[in-house]
Write an enzyme that holds these catalytic residues in place. Structure first.
Site, PDB file in Angstrom:
ATOM      1  N   TYR A   1     -20.176  25.419 -29.437  1.00 19.60           N
ATOM      2  CA  TYR A   1     -21.263  25.550 -28.464  1.00 19.60           C
ATOM      3  C   TYR A   1     -22.603  25.676 -29.173  1.00 19.60           C
ATOM      4  CZ  TYR A   1     -17.989  26.199 -24.598  1.00 19.60           C
ATOM      5  OH  TYR A   1     -17.019  26.010 -23.645  1.00 19.60           O
TER       6      TYR A   1
ATOM      7  N   ASN B   1      -5.096  27.191 -25.470  1.00 20.00           N
ATOM      8  CA  ASN B   1      -6.551  27.040 -25.590  1.00 20.00           C
ATOM      9  C   ASN B   1      -7.113  28.211 -26.395  1.00 20.00           C
ATOM     10  OD1 ASN B   1      -9.432  26.266 -24.599  1.00 20.00           O
ATOM     11  ND2 ASN B   1      -9.221  28.412 -23.996  1.00 20.00           N
ATOM     12  N   GLU B   2      -7.942  27.916 -27.352  1.00 21.73           N
ATOM     13  CA  GLU B   2      -8.562  28.958 -28.182  1.00 21.73           C
ATOM     14  C   GLU B   2      -7.522  30.033 -28.539  1.00 21.73           C
ATOM     15  OE1 GLU B   2     -12.423  30.254 -26.753  1.00 21.73           O
ATOM     16  OE2 GLU B   2     -13.232  28.251 -27.040  1.00 21.73           O
TER      17      GLU B   2
ATOM     18  N   GLU C   1     -14.600  21.236 -25.896  1.00 23.56           N
ATOM     19  CA  GLU C   1     -15.626  22.120 -25.320  1.00 23.56           C
ATOM     20  C   GLU C   1     -16.877  22.008 -26.175  1.00 23.56           C
ATOM     21  OE1 GLU C   1     -14.543  26.141 -24.205  1.00 23.56           O
ATOM     22  OE2 GLU C   1     -12.537  25.484 -23.602  1.00 23.56           O
TER      23      GLU C   1
ATOM     24  N   GLU D   1     -13.123  24.404 -15.182  1.00 23.15           N
ATOM     25  CA  GLU D   1     -12.274  25.591 -15.284  1.00 23.15           C
ATOM     26  C   GLU D   1     -12.349  26.403 -14.001  1.00 23.15           C
ATOM     27  OE1 GLU D   1     -13.202  27.884 -18.792  1.00 23.15           O
ATOM     28  OE2 GLU D   1     -11.527  29.253 -18.466  1.00 23.15           O
TER      29      GLU D   1
ATOM     30  N   GLN E   1     -19.647  22.789 -18.621  1.00 28.38           N
ATOM     31  CA  GLN E   1     -18.569  22.286 -17.777  1.00 28.38           C
ATOM     32  C   GLN E   1     -19.165  21.406 -16.682  1.00 28.38           C
ATOM     33  OE1 GLN E   1     -15.775  25.318 -16.494  1.00 28.38           O
ATOM     34  NE2 GLN E   1     -15.638  26.192 -18.539  1.00 28.38           N
TER      35      GLN E   1
HETATM   36  O1  AHR Z   1     -16.277  27.236 -21.288  1.00 29.65           O
HETATM   37  C1  AHR Z   1     -16.220  28.619 -21.183  1.00 29.65           C
HETATM   38  C2  AHR Z   1     -15.218  29.257 -22.139  1.00 29.65           C
HETATM   39  O2  AHR Z   1     -15.620  29.039 -23.446  1.00 29.65           O
HETATM   40  C3  AHR Z   1     -13.813  28.704 -22.099  1.00 29.65           C
HETATM   41  O3  AHR Z   1     -13.047  29.274 -21.101  1.00 29.65           O
HETATM   42  C4  AHR Z   1     -13.284  29.082 -23.435  1.00 29.65           C
HETATM   43  O4  AHR Z   1     -12.291  28.204 -23.890  1.00 29.65           O
HETATM   44  C5  AHR Z   1     -14.521  29.108 -24.318  1.00 29.65           C
HETATM   45  O5  AHR Z   1     -14.608  30.273 -25.056  1.00 29.65           O
END
Ligand code: AHR
Length: 490
Positions: A242, A174-175, A299, A27, A348
């Site tokens: 995450y 995205n999101e 992600e 990103e 990432q």
């Molecule tokens: O990876 C960091 C961020 O996490 C991304 O930009 C977003 O899609 C997520 O909340």
């Protein structure tokens, strides 16, 4: 020493493990693209057309199959026309999401395709549904993939790219439940249907469209989304999840300093990925009984408190042996769900969150996570093989979790390959296997907090491992505490 058995049934092939499960994400965030991957043609750091040679070489070493770009939250604020044409004339903007720094747009569409060319990987582009128009998205697809005569194809040619690029993977928002517009699933699903209509297949280019799926355990989102989206609208939906050690976004926990209890909580939260895929999968089966719509975990990874003294908006964190265990657990889970999960992208690739690669100026290090990706390469495009194990438990202060995760695959040449993570911090485990091990490799460290640092010898790396014995068509292998082990079998 605890012991258990791994029973492999090599006659039962379950699904193909897409190599795209080993995908990455880059990103416009902190030092991922700028400084980490792209330094510009005039940099003193060795580069090819602006891309760091060391980083490209390292990503090729782990056979990066696909790269997602330009975000993330950044994607829904990105206007692609700002990133084409003469660099000196490209618009400068503020990256409001990430650190409030100036984005000079020197890395845009052409640079991204050049990066993918150097990496020999598939591009996966996230389109802007949050703040961009339908026309803008439609024209981007035309710019990238149309080979005939049209305003966008002419513009691309004027910018030096005669032939259209091949682009398969295209995300639409995205999101969208969060940074991508704070939408409700009904509203997003309708918007998605409208935007995707104008993302055309030009010539023989076929888009594989990805809709914004749920955040972690938001099962309501998946259900509503797939009530409205049908397989003729989308090929896949995404899932973002995450690992946060404390489970609390406010105080996530440090990357390199943590207690045993925090370590086990981290693994426990990681293992939730299996439950999330299973439960979202049940909803997907209900809404799409033929299983045409796939799941892309675009992600995933550890998210810790940022490294002290760094810009909080840059999400820079170190990476320890704990991250290696997290990576191995997630990748084993994805392999075991490869009938549904067709792609995953660690967040990432460089210098952001759980990165395989970290850079500091001209220096670069490979993190423990890098070595897990390297170790797991034989799983790429192999067939998942049925395997069964009674998994011993690991325990700490009332936390109980399975000590091992594993997956087994057979590659095209008929060879079997297994990966196992021993998540226990204090117990080696002996594993009996019903096939002959021919070679093994290991990633381990004395403590889970050990990491690789700039200017120092590597503490964690992939090594050959001889802790196994073979007899009568079977084997016994010792899985040391806090390790990831792989083995080839006859
Ligand atoms: O990876 C960091 C961020 O996490 C991304 O930009 C977003 O899609 C997520 O909340």
């Amino acid at each position: 020493m605890k012991s258990t058995k791994l029973k492999i049934d090599r006659n039962q092939k379950l699904s193909k493990i897409s190599r795209n499960i080993y995908g990455h994400f880059a990103e416009h965030l902190g030092r991922c693209i700028y400084g980490g991957i792209y330094v510009g043609e005039d940099s003193d750091i060795p580069n090819v057309n602006g891309m760091r040679k060391d980083v490209v070489q390292a990503l090729r070493e782990i056979k990066i199959p696909v790269l997602r770009w330009p975000g993330g939250c950044f994607a829904d604020e990105y206007h692609w026309k700002d990133g084409i044409g003469k660099k000196s004339q490209r618009k400068k903007m503020i990256n409001t999401h990430w650190g409030g720094v100036v984005e000079d747009n020197s890395f845009g569409t052409h640079e991204f395709f050049e990066l993918c060319r150097q990496l020999d990987c598939e591009p996966y582009i996230a389109g802007n549904l949050g703040s961009g128009t339908v026309q803008e998205m439609s024209e981007w697809v035309e710019y990238m993939t149309f080979g005939g005569v049209s305003p966008m194809a002419e513009l691309r040619k004027r910018n030096g790219q005669e032939e259209p690029w091949k682009l398969k993977y295209f995300g639409i928002g995205n999101e969208s439940w969060g940074c991508g517009g704070n939408m409700r699933p009904e509203y997003y699903a309708d918007e998605y249907r409208r935007y995707q209509t104008y993302c055309r297949n030009y010539g023989d280019n076929r888009l594989y469209k990805v809709a914004c799926g749920p955040n972690a355990d938001d099962y309501g989102w998946t259900d509503k989304l797939l009530e409205i989206l049908k397989p003729w609208h989308t090929d896949a939906i995404s899932l973002h999840y995450y690992t946060i050690p404390t489970g609390d976004w406010g105080v996530k926990g440090k990357a390199t300093e943590f207690t045993d209890e925090e370590y086990y909580r981290t693994i426990l939260h990681t293992l939730r990925m299996d439950e999330l895929i299973t439960k979202h999968g049940e909803i997907m089966d209900k809404r799409d009984p033929e299983g045409k719509i796939k799941l892309i975990v675009d992600e995933w990874g550890c998210w810790f408190d940022v490294e002290e003294g760094t810009n909080p908006g840059f999400l820079y964190q170190q990476n320890t042996m704990r991250d290696a265990i997290v990576a191995a657990c997630n990748l084993n889970i994805f392999n075991n769900h490869s009938d549904r999960v067709t792609m995953a992208n660690i967040a990432q690739a460089v210098n952001v969150l759980q990165s395989p690669i970290l850079t500091d100026g001209a220096d670069m290090i490979k993190t423990p996570t890098f070595y897990v990706f390297k170790m797991f390469c034989p799983h790429h495009d192999a067939e998942l093989v049925k395997a069964q194990m009674d998994i011993p438990e690991a325990r700490c202060n009332g936390i109980n979790l399975p000590a091992l995760t594993y997956s087994v695959s057979e590659s095209k040449d008929g060879s079997l390959f297994a990966t196992v993570s021993n998540c226990s911090l204090d117990e080696d485990i002996q594993l009996e296997v019903n096939a002959e091990i021919t070679s093994a490799q290991i990633i381990t460290a004395e403590k889970a907090s050990v990491f690789n640092d700039f200017g120092k010898p590597e503490n964690v790396a992939l090594k050959d491992y001889s802790g196994f014995s073979v007899s009568n068509g079977g084997s016994v292998i010792t899985l040391p505490k806090c390790s990831v082990v792989s083995f080839d079998l006859k």
